[in-house]
Design an enzyme around this catalytic site. Structure first.
Site, mmCIF file in Angstrom:
data_model
loop_
_atom_site.group_PDB
_atom_site.id
_atom_site.type_symbol
_atom_site.label_atom_id
_atom_site.label_comp_id
_atom_site.label_asym_id
_atom_site.label_seq_id
_atom_site.Cartn_x
_atom_site.Cartn_y
_atom_site.Cartn_z
ATOM 1 N N GLU A 163 54.218 -98.122 -18.863
ATOM 2 C CA GLU A 163 54.676 -98.165 -17.825
ATOM 3 C C GLU A 163 55.847 -97.898 -18.391
ATOM 4 O O GLU A 163 57.000 -98.682 -17.970
ATOM 5 C CB GLU A 163 54.539 -99.350 -17.235
ATOM 6 C CG GLU A 163 52.852 -99.219 -16.610
ATOM 7 C CD GLU A 163 53.268 -100.624 -15.376
ATOM 8 O OE1 GLU A 163 53.814 -100.835 -15.056
ATOM 9 O OE2 GLU A 163 51.904 -100.604 -15.234
ATOM 10 N N MET A 214 48.757 -96.017 -8.886
ATOM 11 C CA MET A 214 49.598 -98.048 -8.463
ATOM 12 C C MET A 214 50.470 -97.621 -7.673
ATOM 13 O O MET A 214 51.724 -97.260 -7.384
ATOM 14 C CB MET A 214 50.204 -98.543 -9.958
ATOM 15 C CG MET A 214 48.839 -98.293 -11.073
ATOM 16 S SD MET A 214 49.857 -99.041 -12.669
ATOM 17 C CE MET A 214 51.777 -98.181 -13.144
ATOM 18 N N TYR A 218 51.523 -99.977 -5.265
ATOM 19 C CA TYR A 218 52.003 -101.491 -5.086
ATOM 20 C C TYR A 218 53.396 -101.620 -5.974
ATOM 21 O O TYR A 218 53.691 -100.533 -7.282
ATOM 22 C CB TYR A 218 50.808 -102.267 -5.701
ATOM 23 C CG TYR A 218 50.641 -101.915 -7.171
ATOM 24 C CD1 TYR A 218 50.985 -102.320 -8.421
ATOM 25 C CD2 TYR A 218 49.221 -101.384 -6.809
ATOM 26 C CE1 TYR A 218 50.053 -101.916 -9.067
ATOM 27 C CE2 TYR A 218 48.563 -101.789 -8.541
ATOM 28 C CZ TYR A 218 48.725 -101.400 -9.136
ATOM 29 O OH TYR A 218 48.064 -101.134 -10.231
ATOM 30 N N ASP A 219 53.781 -102.772 -5.312
ATOM 31 C CA ASP A 219 55.654 -102.619 -6.211
ATOM 32 C C ASP A 219 56.075 -101.475 -5.814
ATOM 33 O O ASP A 219 57.561 -101.091 -6.621
ATOM 34 C CB ASP A 219 55.550 -102.557 -8.102
ATOM 35 C CG ASP A 219 54.974 -104.296 -8.602
ATOM 36 O OD1 ASP A 219 55.118 -104.877 -7.994
ATOM 37 O OD2 ASP A 219 54.400 -103.602 -9.617
ATOM 38 N N TRP A 278 43.865 -104.155 -8.274
ATOM 39 C CA TRP A 278 45.208 -104.872 -8.919
ATOM 40 C C TRP A 278 45.303 -106.280 -8.246
ATOM 41 O O TRP A 278 45.862 -106.224 -7.295
ATOM 42 C CB TRP A 278 46.404 -104.314 -9.678
ATOM 43 C CG TRP A 278 46.798 -105.500 -10.920
ATOM 44 C CD1 TRP A 278 48.248 -106.016 -10.704
ATOM 45 C CD2 TRP A 278 46.634 -105.300 -11.844
ATOM 46 N NE1 TRP A 278 48.336 -106.980 -11.915
ATOM 47 C CE2 TRP A 278 47.946 -106.370 -12.360
ATOM 48 C CE3 TRP A 278 45.116 -105.363 -12.617
ATOM 49 C CZ2 TRP A 278 47.163 -106.946 -13.908
ATOM 50 C CZ3 TRP A 278 45.035 -105.408 -13.711
ATOM 51 C CH2 TRP A 278 45.669 -106.037 -14.331
#
Length: 294
Positions: free
Chosen positions: A53, A117, A119-120, A269
C-alpha cells in the site's frame, strides 16, 4: 478452521511489508519470491495476496513496472510448482488515484485477480472536515465501473473481487450539527480508540454493534452513501463521537452491486471482527453477517 473449510476458502499468505529496495532489485525480488514459495510449501498454503500500500505516483514509472514484475515473477514461480495456487493483489477503491497508480491493467494480467479495497474511502478524500462513510455505495460503484470500463484500465470482470469492510471508523467531533460530525483538520488521526477494538480510529463490527445496542435509538441511515452511522457522548469526558460503519443491510446492497456488475465475487476485511463466542448473541451476529454473503 471449520468455517473456512465449510466455505471452501483457500489458505493464502499475505506477506509483510515489501520495501521499495526489494521491489526495485531483480536479485532481491528473486530471493523474496523463493522465501514466499518456501513458506507456502512448508505450511501447505494455497496462494499469496499482495497488500503493498505504498504510494506509486504516476511519474514513478520504474517503481510501477518493478512492482508489476514482482507480481508476475511470483505468479510464474508459484504456478510452476503449485499449478492451482492463487495470486491476488490488493488495490485502492478507485483507478484514478495519482498517488496509487499501480498499473492496474497490467497487474490484473499477471495475477489471478485484483482485490478492490472498497473501504477507508473517507481517508482518501481531503476536506470538508466532516466524518463520512467508510465504504460509500456510489464511490464503490464508480470505482468498479472505472476498473471495468476505463479504456486505459479495462480489466475483465473475472479479474475483480470487491473487498468490503466488517469494521468501521470512529471520529471525535468538535461539534455535532444535525447528525454531521464536524472534525478538526486532523480529524482522521484524532485520538486513539483502542478500547473500541482496534487502535487508531478503527472499530470492529463487534465493538460497534455492541455499543449501538446500548443506545439503539441513536442509529441513523445515510441514504446517499447507503451506510449506517450513530453518534454518542462519552458520559465521563463529555466528548462526542460518531461511528461510521457497515452492517448487514449496507453490505447486502454492495454484495448485490458486485453481482449486478458481474465481477468475480466479494471478499471481506476481515472475518475476525465478529463475536466468535458460543453465546446466543455471538451466534446471532455471525448468522446476520454471513447469511447475506452471495
Amino acid at each position: 478452521e471449520r468455517l473456512i473449510n465449510q466455505l471452501s476458502v483457500p489458505f493464502i499468505i499475505s506477506p509483510g511489508v515489501i520495501d521499495e529496495a526489494t521491489i526495485m532489485s531483480p536479485s532481491a525480488r528473486k530471493q523474496w519470491v523463493d522465501n514466499q514459495l518456501k513458506i507456502m510449501k512448508d505450511n501447505f498454503l494455497d496462494g499469496i495476496n499482495f497488500d503493498y500500500e505504498g504510494t506509486i505516483t504516476t511519474k514513478e514509472v520504474a517503481l510501477r513496472e518493478a512492482y508489476i514484475d514482482l507480481v508476475n515473477e511470483t505468479n510464474i514461480a508459484l504456478k510452476s510448482v503449485l499449478p492451482y495456487s492463487q495470486v491476488s493483489v490488493d488495490v485502492i477503491f478507485t483507478p484514478y488515484s495519482s498517488s496509487y497508480d499501480y498499473g492496474f491493467h497490467n497487474l490484473a494480467e499477471v495475477s489471478d485477480f485484483l482485490f478492490i479495497m472498497a473501504y477507508d474511502e473517507k481517508d482518501a478524500v481531503s476536506g470538508p472536515y466532516v466524518a463520512g462513510p467508510n465504504s460509500d455505495y456510489m464511490m464503490t460503484k464508480q470505482g468498479i465501473d472505472g476498473f471495468l470500463h476505463d479504456p486505459v484500465v479495462s480489466i475483465a470482470n473475472s479479474k475483480l473481487v470487491l473487498g468490503l469492510p466488517w469494521y468501521g471508523k470512529i471520529y471525535e467531533c468538535i461539534k455535532l450539527v444535525q447528525d454531521k460530525c464536524l472534525l478538526n483538520k486532523d480529524g482522521e488521526r484524532f485520538g486513539h480508540f483502542g478500547l473500541f477494538g482496534n487502535g487508531g480510529n478503527y472499530i470492529t463490527y463487534e465493538a460497534a454493534y455492541n455499543l449501538l445496542m446500548t443506545m439503539p435509538e441513536n442509529y441513523r441511515w445515510n441514504a446517499t452513501s447507503v451506510t449506517p452511522f450513530f453518534s454518542f457522548q462519552n458520559s465521563t469526558t463529555s466528548k462526542i463521537y460518531q461511528i461510521q460503519y457497515d452492517d448487514p443491510l449496507s453490505l447486502t446492497m454492495k454484495y448485490k452491486l458486485a453481482a449486478d456488475m458481474d465481477i468475480r465475487g466479494v471478499g471481506i476485511w476481515t472475518v475476525d471482527y465478529l463475536d466468535y463466542s458460543d453465546s446466543p448473541a455471538g451466534q446471532q451476529m455471525r448468522q446476520s453477517m454471513f447469511d447475506p454473503l452471495p
